[in-house]
Scaffold this motif. Structure first.
Motif, mmCIF file in Angstrom:
data_model
loop_
_atom_site.group_PDB
_atom_site.id
_atom_site.type_symbol
_atom_site.label_atom_id
_atom_site.label_comp_id
_atom_site.label_asym_id
_atom_site.label_seq_id
_atom_site.Cartn_x
_atom_site.Cartn_y
_atom_site.Cartn_z
ATOM 1 N N ALA A 150 31.244 60.251 37.582
ATOM 2 C CA ALA A 150 30.620 59.072 38.362
ATOM 3 C C ALA A 150 30.423 57.696 37.487
ATOM 4 O O ALA A 150 29.773 58.023 36.474
ATOM 5 C CB ALA A 150 29.497 59.730 39.241
ATOM 6 N N VAL A 151 30.430 56.505 38.180
ATOM 7 C CA VAL A 151 30.038 55.443 37.570
ATOM 8 C C VAL A 151 29.542 54.597 38.814
ATOM 9 O O VAL A 151 30.077 54.457 39.823
ATOM 10 C CB VAL A 151 31.248 54.843 36.993
ATOM 11 C CG1 VAL A 151 30.705 53.396 36.490
ATOM 12 C CG2 VAL A 151 32.087 55.430 35.815
ATOM 13 N N ALA A 152 28.342 54.261 38.608
ATOM 14 C CA ALA A 152 27.635 53.305 39.720
ATOM 15 C C ALA A 152 27.981 51.909 39.229
ATOM 16 O O ALA A 152 27.683 51.438 38.089
ATOM 17 C CB ALA A 152 26.119 53.424 39.571
ATOM 18 N N VAL A 153 28.814 51.173 40.257
ATOM 19 C CA VAL A 153 29.073 49.802 40.220
ATOM 20 C C VAL A 153 28.288 48.778 40.999
ATOM 21 O O VAL A 153 28.486 49.278 42.311
ATOM 22 C CB VAL A 153 30.569 49.781 40.533
ATOM 23 C CG1 VAL A 153 31.123 48.360 40.151
ATOM 24 C CG2 VAL A 153 31.309 50.668 39.349
ATOM 25 N N LEU A 154 27.467 48.099 40.601
ATOM 26 C CA LEU A 154 26.865 46.996 41.621
ATOM 27 C C LEU A 154 27.504 45.768 41.632
ATOM 28 O O LEU A 154 27.988 45.123 40.553
ATOM 29 C CB LEU A 154 25.485 46.982 41.079
ATOM 30 C CG LEU A 154 24.573 48.102 40.678
ATOM 31 C CD1 LEU A 154 23.120 47.571 40.037
ATOM 32 C CD2 LEU A 154 24.265 48.949 41.957
ATOM 33 N N THR A 155 28.167 45.667 42.728
ATOM 34 C CA THR A 155 29.131 44.552 43.058
ATOM 35 C C THR A 155 28.297 43.173 43.451
ATOM 36 O O THR A 155 26.939 43.355 43.628
ATOM 37 C CB THR A 155 30.084 44.900 44.216
ATOM 38 O OG1 THR A 155 29.459 45.072 45.144
ATOM 39 C CG2 THR A 155 31.039 46.096 43.406
ATOM 40 N N VAL A 180 25.857 52.589 34.417
ATOM 41 C CA VAL A 180 25.575 51.541 35.731
ATOM 42 C C VAL A 180 25.942 50.254 35.108
ATOM 43 O O VAL A 180 25.662 49.820 34.036
ATOM 44 C CB VAL A 180 23.895 51.602 35.935
ATOM 45 C CG1 VAL A 180 23.492 50.584 36.991
ATOM 46 C CG2 VAL A 180 23.435 52.940 36.386
ATOM 47 N N LEU A 181 26.723 49.551 36.027
ATOM 48 C CA LEU A 181 27.522 48.294 35.704
ATOM 49 C C LEU A 181 27.135 47.251 36.833
ATOM 50 O O LEU A 181 27.169 47.762 37.846
ATOM 51 C CB LEU A 181 29.121 48.537 35.582
ATOM 52 C CG LEU A 181 29.466 49.668 34.555
ATOM 53 C CD1 LEU A 181 30.938 49.827 34.882
ATOM 54 C CD2 LEU A 181 29.032 49.211 33.220
ATOM 55 N N ALA A 182 27.004 46.281 36.464
ATOM 56 C CA ALA A 182 26.714 45.154 37.547
ATOM 57 C C ALA A 182 27.825 43.952 37.164
ATOM 58 O O ALA A 182 28.241 43.678 36.286
ATOM 59 C CB ALA A 182 25.635 44.219 37.273
ATOM 60 N N LEU A 183 28.710 43.708 38.234
ATOM 61 C CA LEU A 183 30.053 42.979 38.092
ATOM 62 C C LEU A 183 30.287 42.062 39.304
ATOM 63 O O LEU A 183 29.756 42.562 40.406
ATOM 64 C CB LEU A 183 31.163 43.741 37.614
ATOM 65 C CG LEU A 183 31.564 45.119 38.208
ATOM 66 C CD1 LEU A 183 32.175 44.699 39.427
ATOM 67 C CD2 LEU A 183 32.321 46.089 37.331
ATOM 68 N N ASN A 184 31.124 41.315 39.237
ATOM 69 C CA ASN A 184 31.730 40.372 40.103
ATOM 70 C C ASN A 184 32.965 40.886 40.425
ATOM 71 O O ASN A 184 33.967 40.577 39.597
ATOM 72 C CB ASN A 184 31.548 38.927 39.788
ATOM 73 C CG ASN A 184 32.439 37.963 40.750
ATOM 74 O OD1 ASN A 184 32.844 38.238 41.877
ATOM 75 N ND2 ASN A 184 32.666 36.736 40.709
ATOM 76 N N GLY A 185 33.512 41.651 41.432
ATOM 77 C CA GLY A 185 34.587 42.282 41.826
ATOM 78 C C GLY A 185 35.638 41.194 41.931
ATOM 79 O O GLY A 185 36.643 41.856 42.059
ATOM 80 N N GLN A 186 35.538 40.023 41.958
ATOM 81 C CA GLN A 186 36.530 39.006 42.269
ATOM 82 C C GLN A 186 36.893 38.456 40.947
ATOM 83 O O GLN A 186 37.977 37.764 40.828
ATOM 84 C CB GLN A 186 36.095 37.708 43.165
ATOM 85 C CG GLN A 186 35.622 38.244 44.753
ATOM 86 C CD GLN A 186 35.370 37.331 45.510
ATOM 87 O OE1 GLN A 186 34.639 36.171 44.880
ATOM 88 N NE2 GLN A 186 35.851 36.859 46.732
ATOM 89 N N ASP A 187 36.175 38.723 39.725
ATOM 90 C CA ASP A 187 36.510 38.133 38.433
ATOM 91 C C ASP A 187 37.251 38.977 37.692
ATOM 92 O O ASP A 187 37.139 40.365 37.764
ATOM 93 C CB ASP A 187 35.121 37.783 37.932
ATOM 94 C CG ASP A 187 35.420 36.722 36.628
ATOM 95 O OD1 ASP A 187 35.435 35.666 36.928
ATOM 96 O OD2 ASP A 187 35.387 37.431 35.661
ATOM 97 N N ALA A 188 38.274 38.779 36.727
ATOM 98 C CA ALA A 188 38.960 39.368 35.784
ATOM 99 C C ALA A 188 38.088 40.217 35.010
ATOM 100 O O ALA A 188 38.703 41.280 34.465
ATOM 101 C CB ALA A 188 39.911 38.475 35.019
#
Length: 356
Positions: A150-155, A180-188
């Motif tokens: 599992a990977v926790a992805v904070l969008t 635990v990752l924080a990212l912008n789901g629209q960005d490459a």
């Protein structure tokens, strides 16, 4: 001899484990049969992929009946042997045993299949009104009980609230082994952040509530507008269910990703032991409790209550109750409901007696 295009099928997740099953089938596939993977499940048909293209298929009644007898069903990600009958109709005759299965329990205790043969679950949660650590813990416990990484992805890291504070909260609350990752789901840059789990032949599933950004992230990873996306409600940040069916897509790098509709509820398809094992911090502390059979509720000298946040412990007990209920038969659930109704009725009667 059953022939298949190994290289083409490897690109959509074929593994040696599945090939070994294929060669060990009790009944060899009929001439003209093909090995395929289910990429979408609809009410009246399934969509299968042979490594070169998709086509519609239906399951033979005997296969459906056999699976139902074992509280099972075909799901996105399953590998199947399909036969072409008269009229070029495609029929699924055999399912290979899944390496992993992700399922949930309905209110009546029935299993509902979500996905099969998944390696990694990306647990999505928005950094807006969707943020809910208890729900993320629930997803984590249930995916780990199914044997998934599992990977926790904070969008929505570009527009989210208190991003650094919430990241720190999750790092402190979740087991250290969980990224635990924080990212912008629209960005490459999201593709770069998730690259360690996007290797060729890997299968991932996106899980989260409506509006968490699953379809947006799918489109970014696919580098195409394959999935419909929509906005969220202003009042509570919830999405509008633009994704209505689970579907598998092939990424440019060779990984496969399964997009899913938003989950309103997810009751455990696991027993108490499997759920408890996913809370490894509680399991480790339990050995330091004063009493060997400590339930971590109101017993004195409970090392778990002294260390684990009350909110996380509450979530732990709730999941255990749901897991226990999910393993009950219909008669056992009915008896338990009657018992608690009787207890409630007796309590109300005592209250009325005191008031008189």
């Amino acid at each position: 001899m059953f022939d298949f295009d190994y290289e083409a099928l490897r690109a959509i997740g074929l593994t040696q484990y599945l090939i070994n099953q294929l060669h060990a089938l009790a009944e060899p596939p009929r001439p003209g049969s093909a090995l395929m993977r289910i990429v979408e499940v609809q009410r009246d048909h399934l969509t299968v992929h042979d490594g070169h293209g998709e086509r519609q298929a239906r399951a033979l009644p005997r296969l459906t009946a056999m699976l139902q007898a074992h509280a099972d069903a075909l799901a996105v990600g399953d590998w199947v042997v399909a036969e072409t009958h008269a009229g070029e109709e495609c029929w699924i005759a055999t399912r290979l045993e899944p390496l992993t299965q992700l399922a949930r329990r309905a209110n009546d205790g029935r299993r509902q299949m979500l996905a099969s043969n998944v390696d990694t679950a990306l647990l999505l949660m928005g950094l807006d009104l969707d943020y809910n650590p208890r729900r993320l813990e629930r997803y984590l416990a249930l995916t780990q009980a199914a044997g998934l990484e599992a990977v926790a992805v904070l969008t929505k890291a570009d527009v989210g609230d208190a991003v650094e504070q919430r990241m720190a909260e999750l790092h402190a609350r979740l087991p250290r082994r969980i990224p635990v990752l924080a990212l912008n789901g629209q960005d490459a840059s999201a593709r770069e952040a998730l690259a360690p789990w996007l290797g060729a032949g890997q299968t991932l599933v996106l899980l989260g509530s409506s509006g968490a950004g699953k379809s947006t992230l799918s489109n970014t990873l696919l580098m195409a507008e394959a999935q419909l996306t929509g906005g969220v409600r202003r009042g509570d940040g919830r999405g509008r269910h633009t994704t209505t069916a689970r579907s598998l897509h092939c990424l440019p790098g060779g990984a496969c990703i399964i997009d899913t509709p938003g989950l309103r509820t997810w009751r455990p398809d696991a027993d108490e032991t499997e759920v408890a094992a996913s809370f490894d911090d509680i399991a480790a502390l339990a050995g330091r409790c004063r009493f060997r059979d400590c339930r971590h509720r109101d017993e004195p000298g409970c090392a778990v209550r002294e260390t684990v946040p009350a909110d996380r412990l509450l979530n732990y007990h709730k999941l255990l109750r749901e897991a226990r209920r999910g393993q009950q038969t219909a008669l056992e659930r009915k008896a338990e409901t009657a018992k608690w109704k009787a207890i409630g009725k007796a309590g109300r009667a005592r209250g009325e007696e005191k008031r008189r």
